[in-house]
Design a protein around this motif. Structure first.
Motif, short mmCIF file in Angstrom:
data_model
loop_
_atom_site.label_atom_id
_atom_site.label_comp_id
_atom_site.label_asym_id
_atom_site.label_seq_id
_atom_site.Cartn_x
_atom_site.Cartn_y
_atom_site.Cartn_z
N ILE A 75 0.82 -1.21 0.00
CA ILE A 75 0.00 0.00 0.00
C ILE A 75 0.86 1.26 0.00
O ILE A 75 0.42 2.32 -0.37
CB ILE A 75 -0.99 -0.02 1.20
N ASP A 76 2.12 1.15 0.44
CA ASP A 76 3.03 2.29 0.35
C ASP A 76 4.29 1.86 -0.40
O ASP A 76 4.53 0.67 -0.61
CB ASP A 76 3.35 2.89 1.72
N ASP A 77 5.10 2.81 -0.80
CA ASP A 77 6.27 2.52 -1.62
C ASP A 77 7.44 1.95 -0.81
O ASP A 77 8.39 1.43 -1.39
CB ASP A 77 6.75 3.80 -2.33
N LYS A 78 7.39 2.05 0.51
CA LYS A 78 8.53 1.69 1.34
C LYS A 78 8.50 0.28 1.88
O LYS A 78 9.53 -0.34 2.05
CB LYS A 78 8.63 2.66 2.52
N ASN A 79 7.32 -0.24 2.18
CA ASN A 79 7.22 -1.49 2.92
C ASN A 79 6.12 -2.40 2.39
O ASN A 79 5.12 -1.93 1.89
CB ASN A 79 6.87 -1.21 4.40
N VAL A 80 6.34 -3.69 2.59
CA VAL A 80 5.26 -4.66 2.44
C VAL A 80 4.75 -4.91 3.84
O VAL A 80 5.53 -5.16 4.76
CB VAL A 80 5.76 -5.98 1.81
N PHE A 92 -7.09 1.27 4.19
CA PHE A 92 -6.89 2.72 4.18
C PHE A 92 -5.55 3.02 4.85
O PHE A 92 -5.29 2.57 5.96
CB PHE A 92 -8.02 3.41 4.96
N LEU A 93 -4.69 3.77 4.17
CA LEU A 93 -3.40 4.18 4.71
C LEU A 93 -3.48 5.66 5.07
O LEU A 93 -3.77 6.50 4.22
CB LEU A 93 -2.28 3.96 3.69
N CYS A 94 -3.19 5.97 6.34
CA CYS A 94 -3.11 7.37 6.75
C CYS A 94 -1.76 7.91 6.33
O CYS A 94 -0.72 7.36 6.71
CB CYS A 94 -3.30 7.51 8.26
#
Length: 141
Positions: A75-80, A92-94
């Motif tokens: 959901i984000d570029d840094k982590n699974v 939902f990612l804040c």
């Protein structure tokens, strides 16, 4: 996910041979519905399970994902991140606190579809991004 099932039974149901490390990881995921990264899992368990290594956690999470025991979230570029709840739902990612929240999907529609025309669906991901209530309140106040 059935919350009445224990970690050993859950692993066996998913076709995974239980081990001390695997059971500890599943118990952590069942008790901490925070969509952790492999590093989060390692840091939470390394004192409790001294034989645990980062490599073991990464390999275990890959196995769990392959066997359908967890959903890997990109959901984000840094982590699974990993979700033990493999039922059909959205996330939902804040963007401020980086917490990930489960969002129930009332009308599953295309989310539960296995075929769209000539296309065969093997995975579906639905992510929302924005600001949770707590972060919105901090910036508004």
């Amino acid at each position: 996910m059935n919350t009445n099932i224990n970690a050993r039974d859950y692993l066996e149901k998913c076709g995974i041979k239980p081990s001390l490390q695997r059971i500890a990881i599943v118990e952590y995921l069942m008790e901490n519905r925070i969509h952790p990264t492999a590093d989060d899992i390692y840091h939470a368990l390394c004192i409790q399970v001294p034989t645990l290594s980062k490599t073991t956690v990464y390999n275990t999470m890959r196995l769990f994902a392959e066997q359908g025991a967890v959903l890997p979230l990109v959901i984000d570029d840094k982590n699974v991140r990993f979700d033990i709840d493999t039922s059909c739902h959205a996330h939902f990612l804040c963007c401020a606190c980086n917490r990930v929240f489960d969002i129930p999907v009332e009308k599953i529609g295309l989310l539960n579809t296995k075929q769209i025309g000539d296309l065969y669906v093997t995975e579906t991901h639905l992510y929302y991004k924005g600001y949770c209530k707590a972060c919105r309140n901090k910036t508004a106040g």
